[in-house]
Scaffold this active site. Structure first.
Site, PDB file in Angstrom:
ATOM      1  N   ASN A 204      43.950  88.360 119.401  1.00 15.74           N
ATOM      2  CA  ASN A 204      43.695  88.441 121.035  1.00 15.74           C
ATOM      3  C   ASN A 204      44.090  89.539 121.857  1.00 15.74           C
ATOM      4  OD1 ASN A 204      42.164  85.720 120.817  1.00 15.74           O
ATOM      5  ND2 ASN A 204      44.323  84.868 120.793  1.00 15.74           N
ATOM      6  N   HIS A 209      39.810  87.550 123.924  1.00 12.19           N
ATOM      7  CA  HIS A 209      39.711  86.215 123.489  1.00 12.19           C
ATOM      8  C   HIS A 209      38.541  85.915 123.094  1.00 12.19           C
ATOM      9  CE1 HIS A 209      43.773  84.671 124.603  1.00 12.19           C
ATOM     10  NE2 HIS A 209      43.682  85.600 125.506  1.00 12.19           N
ATOM     11  N   GLU A 239      45.604  78.532 116.603  1.00 13.68           N
ATOM     12  CA  GLU A 239      45.259  79.066 115.377  1.00 13.68           C
ATOM     13  C   GLU A 239      45.459  78.255 114.085  1.00 13.68           C
ATOM     14  OE1 GLU A 239      49.128  81.469 116.134  1.00 13.68           O
ATOM     15  OE2 GLU A 239      47.507  80.354 116.942  1.00 13.68           O
TER      16      GLU A 239
END
Length: 335
Positions: A204, A209, A239
């Site tokens: 990220n 993102h 995640e």
């Protein structure tokens, strides 16, 4: 008309797929004399599409449901044995029908979620349905399918389409019970795995993102591909994913999770390149859902703290002394 409206009101009062299914079958069974109704689950096993009755009407007018795993259901048949229905699903149709040698008329109504038919309602009676019956049945079915789609939307993660965290405990309690002493390397049991993408924050931070979301979607797709229809896959947020493996031996569970780990490692993710996952899993018995999840998480954290990109089994870690078992006392876990 009043009983029908009452049935529709009762049907849409449910917040559970199975209860909703039982309610719609009860409503459809009242649309004529000698009407038999079934809800057929559609699933894939070893590359073959199968159907099995999940709920059905009895001679006494009650609706009953099966509580066994699809692949263990002896009433399961190949979709190919019902060519009219198979052709309807292949062309993404709305209905199929057949008149049997005995003159009985069967109407099938596939239940679609997205581009996949995951179930089918079957209505059978001694003679052809009247136009009024068909109109009522179609109307009830559309209400049912629309409401089920809303339920499914509320239970799914918006990004990946996997089950979300709030559905976990309900799915966990639905699994068939397995005696703790019966589970071993070669005997079937249920297993809970926690899967975490390694160094996901770096993805990220470095790529943004949007690429991070693409990684999550691609990992979710691999999870769908590598696990069976009776297994349940959840996105817990961020995640982390959770997999509930049903009716697998320890060796099968370990092998399936290792295949997932290797598949993710070998996949070339657009722009990102390569990523890995760490996995911890535990036997899904001998405690409340939160306790089982805690054991899988312990094994996961051990994997991440000891090199990442590996599969670790809680039972092995406790037996080898690398982890100490938590002692549960009512609602409090003592360390």
């Amino acid at each position: 008309m009043k009983p029908l409206l009452q049935n529709l009101a009762e049907m849409t009062a449910h917040r559970d797929h199975l209860r909703l299914e039982v309610s719609v079958l009860s409503t459809l069974a009242q649309q004529g004399r000698n009407v038999n109704v079934r809800a057929l689950e559609i699933f894939v096993h070893r590359g073959e599409t199968l159907l099995r009755p999940r709920s059905w009407s009895t001679a006494e007018g009650r609706i009953v449901s099966s509580d066994c795993d699809p692949i263990e259901d002896t009433q399961a048949v190949a979709l190919a044995q019902l060519p009219e229905l198979a052709q309807c699903i292949a062309r993404e149709g709305k209905s199929a029908e057949r008149i049997g040698p005995d003159g009985r008329h069967t109407l099938w109504l596939p239940v679609w979620l997205g581009d996949r038919a995951h179930a089918c309602l079957e209505i059978t009676q001694p003679k052809r349905l009247t136009r009024h019956q068909r109109d009522v049945i179609t109307g009830v079915f559309l209400v049912y399918q629309n409401y089920q789609s809303l339920l499914d939307y509320s239970e799914r993660d918006a990004l990946t389409g996997l089950l979300n965290r709030k559905t976990f405990e309900e799915q966990f309690t639905r699994q068939p019970p397995v005696a703790a002493e019966a589970v071993g390397e070669d005997t079937p049991g249920n297993w809970l795995a926690a899967v975490d993408i390694d160094h996901f924050k770096r993805v990220n931070d470095r790529f943004g993102h949007l690429y991070g979301d693409e990684v999550l979607i691609l990992v979710a797709n691999q999870l769908r591909t590598l696990f069976r229809s009776q297994d349940r896959i959840f996105r817990f947020g961020g995640e982390e994913f959770v997999v509930l493996l049903r009716a697998a031996t320890l060796a099968q569970a370990r092998g399936a999770l290792e295949r997932l780990r290797a598949s993710v490692e070998a996949h070339a993710f657009p722009q990102i390149g390569g990523i890995t996952v760490s996995i911890g899993f535990a036997a899904a018995h001998g405690g409340a859902p939160v306790e089982i999840l805690g054991r899988a998480d312990q094994a996961l954290y051990y994997a991440k703290e000891n090199g990442r990109n590996q599969v670790r089994f809680y039972g092995d870690l406790v037996e080898s002394g690398q982890l100490r078992a938590r002692v549960a006392h009512d609602e409090v876990e003592l360390f």
